[in-house]
Design a protein around this motif. Structure first.
Motif, PDB file in Angstrom:
ATOM      1  N   ALA A   1       0.980  43.265  -5.512  1.00  0.00           N
ATOM      2  CA  ALA A   1       0.923  44.474  -5.938  1.00  0.00           C
ATOM      3  C   ALA A   1       1.231  44.300  -7.699  1.00  0.00           C
ATOM      4  O   ALA A   1       0.560  45.011  -8.487  1.00  0.00           O
ATOM      5  CB  ALA A   1       2.156  45.491  -5.229  1.00  0.00           C
TER       6      ALA A   1
ATOM      7  N   ARG B   1      -3.864  57.086  -4.336  1.00  0.00           N
ATOM      8  CA  ARG B   1      -3.950  55.784  -4.955  1.00  0.00           C
ATOM      9  C   ARG B   1      -5.540  55.338  -5.120  1.00  0.00           C
ATOM     10  O   ARG B   1      -5.759  54.783  -5.951  1.00  0.00           O
ATOM     11  CB  ARG B   1      -3.079  55.048  -4.373  1.00  0.00           C
ATOM     12  CG  ARG B   1      -1.407  55.227  -4.655  1.00  0.00           C
ATOM     13  CD  ARG B   1      -1.057  54.884  -6.018  1.00  0.00           C
ATOM     14  NE  ARG B   1       0.227  54.987  -6.164  1.00  0.00           N
ATOM     15  CZ  ARG B   1       1.169  54.246  -6.121  1.00  0.00           C
ATOM     16  NH1 ARG B   1       0.924  52.991  -5.966  1.00  0.00           N
ATOM     17  NH2 ARG B   1       2.536  54.435  -6.390  1.00  0.00           N
TER      18      ARG B   1
ATOM     19  N   ASP C   1      -1.639  48.316  -3.677  1.00  0.00           N
ATOM     20  CA  ASP C   1      -0.491  49.201  -3.880  1.00  0.00           C
ATOM     21  C   ASP C   1       0.464  48.856  -2.541  1.00  0.00           C
ATOM     22  O   ASP C   1      -0.058  48.796  -1.409  1.00  0.00           O
ATOM     23  CB  ASP C   1      -1.027  50.533  -4.130  1.00  0.00           C
ATOM     24  CG  ASP C   1      -1.642  50.933  -5.247  1.00  0.00           C
ATOM     25  OD1 ASP C   1      -0.617  50.614  -6.338  1.00  0.00           O
ATOM     26  OD2 ASP C   1      -2.524  51.506  -5.408  1.00  0.00           O
ATOM     27  N   TYR C   2       1.572  49.036  -2.687  1.00  0.00           N
ATOM     28  CA  TYR C   2       2.556  48.891  -1.442  1.00  0.00           C
ATOM     29  C   TYR C   2       3.712  50.175  -1.951  1.00  0.00           C
ATOM     30  O   TYR C   2       4.325  50.083  -2.777  1.00  0.00           O
ATOM     31  CB  TYR C   2       3.351  47.522  -1.527  1.00  0.00           C
ATOM     32  CG  TYR C   2       3.517  47.320   0.058  1.00  0.00           C
ATOM     33  CD1 TYR C   2       4.331  48.059   0.810  1.00  0.00           C
ATOM     34  CD2 TYR C   2       2.759  46.496   0.583  1.00  0.00           C
ATOM     35  CE1 TYR C   2       4.412  47.965   2.129  1.00  0.00           C
ATOM     36  CE2 TYR C   2       2.991  46.129   1.847  1.00  0.00           C
ATOM     37  CZ  TYR C   2       3.647  46.896   2.831  1.00  0.00           C
ATOM     38  OH  TYR C   2       4.099  46.557   3.973  1.00  0.00           O
ATOM     39  N   LEU C   3       3.632  51.031  -0.747  1.00  0.00           N
ATOM     40  CA  LEU C   3       4.179  52.402  -1.081  1.00  0.00           C
ATOM     41  C   LEU C   3       5.413  52.530  -0.291  1.00  0.00           C
ATOM     42  O   LEU C   3       5.600  52.131   0.807  1.00  0.00           O
ATOM     43  CB  LEU C   3       3.402  53.514  -0.784  1.00  0.00           C
ATOM     44  CG  LEU C   3       2.036  53.813  -1.564  1.00  0.00           C
ATOM     45  CD1 LEU C   3       1.280  54.736  -1.153  1.00  0.00           C
ATOM     46  CD2 LEU C   3       2.364  53.666  -3.019  1.00  0.00           C
TER      47      LEU C   3
ATOM     48  N   ASP D   1       6.503  53.207  -5.467  1.00  0.00           N
ATOM     49  CA  ASP D   1       6.313  51.864  -5.232  1.00  0.00           C
ATOM     50  C   ASP D   1       7.211  51.319  -4.371  1.00  0.00           C
ATOM     51  O   ASP D   1       8.492  51.647  -4.814  1.00  0.00           O
ATOM     52  CB  ASP D   1       5.772  51.212  -6.491  1.00  0.00           C
ATOM     53  CG  ASP D   1       4.594  51.665  -7.214  1.00  0.00           C
ATOM     54  OD1 ASP D   1       3.735  52.120  -6.377  1.00  0.00           O
ATOM     55  OD2 ASP D   1       4.444  51.610  -8.296  1.00  0.00           O
TER      56      ASP D   1
ATOM     57  N   ARG E   1      -8.203  54.855  -8.306  1.00  0.00           N
ATOM     58  CA  ARG E   1      -8.796  53.568  -8.525  1.00  0.00           C
ATOM     59  C   ARG E   1     -10.510  53.939  -8.688  1.00  0.00           C
ATOM     60  O   ARG E   1     -11.038  52.718  -9.086  1.00  0.00           O
ATOM     61  CB  ARG E   1      -8.675  52.527  -7.755  1.00  0.00           C
ATOM     62  CG  ARG E   1      -7.257  52.088  -7.273  1.00  0.00           C
ATOM     63  CD  ARG E   1      -6.950  50.730  -8.223  1.00  0.00           C
ATOM     64  NE  ARG E   1      -5.546  50.321  -7.990  1.00  0.00           N
ATOM     65  CZ  ARG E   1      -5.432  49.069  -7.964  1.00  0.00           C
ATOM     66  NH1 ARG E   1      -6.198  48.012  -7.927  1.00  0.00           N
ATOM     67  NH2 ARG E   1      -3.893  48.539  -7.649  1.00  0.00           N
TER      68      ARG E   1
END
Length: 162
Positions: free
Chosen positions: A40, A99, A46-48, A12, A103
């Motif tokens: 997030a 990801r 999500d921020y990767l 993350d 979900r």
């Protein structure tokens, strides 16, 4: 020619990373990324970050779960310019797709600027198929502090995940 192998991991993105992500956009862009990190925290996105052992991001990108019903929408994907065409974008997209599947969703979508054929070729190689196009725009701040409206056309692409 010297061959160099990097050990990369995906994690993350965190606020402390932003000071190392100037290669990905303007200060205004990074302020927007900071706002997305709050989303997030709320579970909306999500921020990767893709990182070598130093932990400093060399690529980043988000997955928005609210943009399209039943899909994860990839956006703001960027790889450090000096490291493009090294497979890092492929790693980032694969992690984003994981990801999305985690979900319980089975579709990934994204928009790619029509003036960016290299990115589109990557997405096509990864199984994304064009299904529409649309104009997009946002405000940008130039290095001299002036503001301008950036306008573009994006090809919308999707992939059904298995």
């Amino acid at each position: 020619m010297v061959k160099v192998e990097l050990r990369l991991s995906v994690r993350d993105l965190v606020p402390a990373d932003l000071e190392h992500c100037g290669w990905s956009g303007s200060e205004q862009h990074l302020a927007g990324v900071a706002r997305q990190l709050e989303r997030a925290r709320l579970g909306e996105v999500d921020y990767l970050a893709v990182c070598p052992p130093t932990g400093i991001p060399v690529a980043k990108g988000g997955v928005d779960y609210r943009a399209e019903e039943g899909a994860g929408t990839l956006w703001q994907l960027a790889v450090h310019p000096a490291l493009q065409s090294c497979g890092i974008g492929t790693l980032l997209v694969a992690a984003a797709e994981r990801r999305i599947r985690e979900r319980g969703l089975w579709r990934a979508e994204l928009g790619v600027e029509e003036c960016n054929p290299r990115a589109r070729a990557l997405y096509e190689r990864l199984g994304y198929v064009a299904f529409d196009r649309r104009p997009d725009s946002w405000d940008e701040t130039a290095p001299d502090g002036s503001s301008r409206r950036y306008e573009t056309v994006c090809t919308l692409m999707r992939k059904h995940l298995s």
